[in-house]
Design a protein around this motif. Structure first.
Motif, short mmCIF file in Angstrom:
data_model
loop_
_atom_site.label_atom_id
_atom_site.label_comp_id
_atom_site.label_asym_id
_atom_site.label_seq_id
_atom_site.Cartn_x
_atom_site.Cartn_y
_atom_site.Cartn_z
N UNK A 144 -12.05 6.97 -1.63
CA UNK A 144 -11.32 6.61 -0.41
C UNK A 144 -9.90 6.21 -0.77
N UNK A 145 -8.93 6.82 -0.11
CA UNK A 145 -7.54 6.41 -0.29
C UNK A 145 -6.82 6.51 1.05
N UNK A 146 -5.75 5.76 1.18
CA UNK A 146 -5.01 5.70 2.44
C UNK A 146 -3.72 6.49 2.32
N UNK A 147 -3.48 7.33 3.31
CA UNK A 147 -2.26 8.13 3.37
C UNK A 147 -1.58 7.81 4.70
N UNK A 148 -0.40 7.23 4.63
CA UNK A 148 0.28 6.71 5.81
C UNK A 148 1.34 7.69 6.32
N UNK A 149 1.43 7.79 7.65
CA UNK A 149 2.40 8.68 8.30
C UNK A 149 3.15 7.92 9.40
N UNK A 150 4.46 7.69 9.28
CA UNK A 150 5.22 7.12 10.40
C UNK A 150 5.62 8.21 11.39
N UNK A 198 5.05 13.81 6.62
CA UNK A 198 5.66 12.82 5.74
C UNK A 198 4.58 11.82 5.36
N UNK A 199 4.22 11.78 4.08
CA UNK A 199 3.11 10.95 3.62
C UNK A 199 3.62 9.84 2.71
N UNK A 200 3.03 8.65 2.89
CA UNK A 200 3.39 7.49 2.08
C UNK A 200 2.11 6.83 1.57
N UNK A 201 2.20 6.25 0.39
CA UNK A 201 1.02 5.69 -0.25
C UNK A 201 0.70 4.28 0.23
N UNK A 202 1.70 3.59 0.80
CA UNK A 202 1.47 2.19 1.18
C UNK A 202 1.88 1.92 2.62
N UNK A 203 1.24 0.92 3.18
CA UNK A 203 1.56 0.47 4.54
C UNK A 203 3.00 0.00 4.63
N UNK A 204 3.44 -0.79 3.65
CA UNK A 204 4.77 -1.39 3.73
C UNK A 204 5.87 -0.34 3.74
N UNK A 205 5.71 0.70 2.93
CA UNK A 205 6.71 1.77 2.91
C UNK A 205 6.74 2.49 4.25
N UNK A 206 5.57 2.78 4.78
CA UNK A 206 5.48 3.45 6.08
C UNK A 206 6.15 2.62 7.17
N UNK A 207 5.82 1.33 7.22
CA UNK A 207 6.39 0.45 8.25
C UNK A 207 7.89 0.32 8.09
#
Length: 272
Positions: free
Chosen positions: A174-180, A202-211
């Protein structure tokens, strides 16, 4: 008196192939949950002023727990990857169109999403919290998280993502892929790249980068908007009278107001 949504529940569950005895039992449990939730809500308010502790008490509804246990198999992820989201229901549909499976597109999720059950969201919010946790528990690979509005008090941030971290501890796949995301005035939804361009992916590995990308785009690189949108955020036209907002104005505009212009309901229903 028969519940006004009973026929909708019956017809939709039948069409989806959910056995009628199981659907009937789940329906009775859901109604029992609605009937008993008010007492739990009152108990939560009386026992603590902590919002998180109040939520935990409200989520002890045994009727809802039994209903979710009964219908959990119908939360199956019928696409390769799960989707979580925040920022209005259009975000869920966007995730589905991109090939992922949000809760509302599962068999039982689609039925529950079509119902109100009760006009008071405080009586049904805890049920949705439990359904969301049960859905997240089924993650077994990459989970794509689409964010059109970042709100720390959203179900996504305060419940689904923390639970997903627990699931991830048990399953390293399980891994998280974030999209703003951003939706323009014409209703076109795109993702925001690191250089603040609207792109298809546009994919980001962390919540903070996405936000951070989402916030900076909304506050600094927000596209020009028309007079109606400018009025909605309480900004006058910049010098020159061309009807365009400047980066300076946007930088000082309220983050919440900008999110509302972007088509987002910031807060979940009260009582969730």
């Amino acid at each position: 008196m028969e519940h006004p949504e009973w026929e909708t529940w019956r017809d939709m569950t039948l069409a989806l192939g959910i056995p009628q005895p199981e659907a009937d039992a789940a329906w009775q449990l859901l109604l029992g949950g609605v009937d008993s939730q008010g007492e739990l809500n009152a108990e939560a308010t009386a026992r603590t002023s902590s919002r998180q502790e109040q939520r935990e008490i409200r989520m002890t509804n045994s009727w809802y727990h039994a209903a979710v246990d009964l219908i959990a198999d119908h939360l199956a992820i019928e696409r390769p990857t799960m989707a979580l989201w925040a920022g209005g229901f259009d975000t869920s549909e966007y995730a589905y169109e991109k090939g992922h499976m949000p809760l509302a597109r599962t068999r039982i999720g689609s039925v529950l999403n079509a119902l109100k059950l009760h006009s008071n969201d405080k009586l049904t919010g805890p049920m949705w919290n439990l359904v969301s946790k049960a859905f997240v528990s089924r993650a077994n690979g990459p989970v794509h998280i689409f964010v059109r509005a970042y709100d720390p008090d959203s179900i996504l941030i305060r419940l689904e993502v923390p639970h997903l971290h627990l699931v991830k501890q048990l399953n390293p796949d399980v891994k998280m892929i974030w999209h703003p995301l951003y939706t323009d005035a014409a209703g076109r939804t795109k993702e925001i790249s690191k250089d603040f361009q609207l792109v298809d992916n546009a994919e980001y590995a962390t919540r903070d980068t996405c936000a951070s990308v989402l916030q900076h785009y909304l506050r600094l690189i927000h596209p020009d908007v028309d007079a109606a949108e400018r009025s909605a955020v309480g900004l006058s036209a910049p010098a020159g009278g061309n009807g365009k907002k400047t980066a300076g104005q946007l930088a000082y505009a309220s983050m919440e107001t900008l999110l509302e212009v972007n088509g987002n309901k910031l807060r979940p229903p009260s009582g969730t």
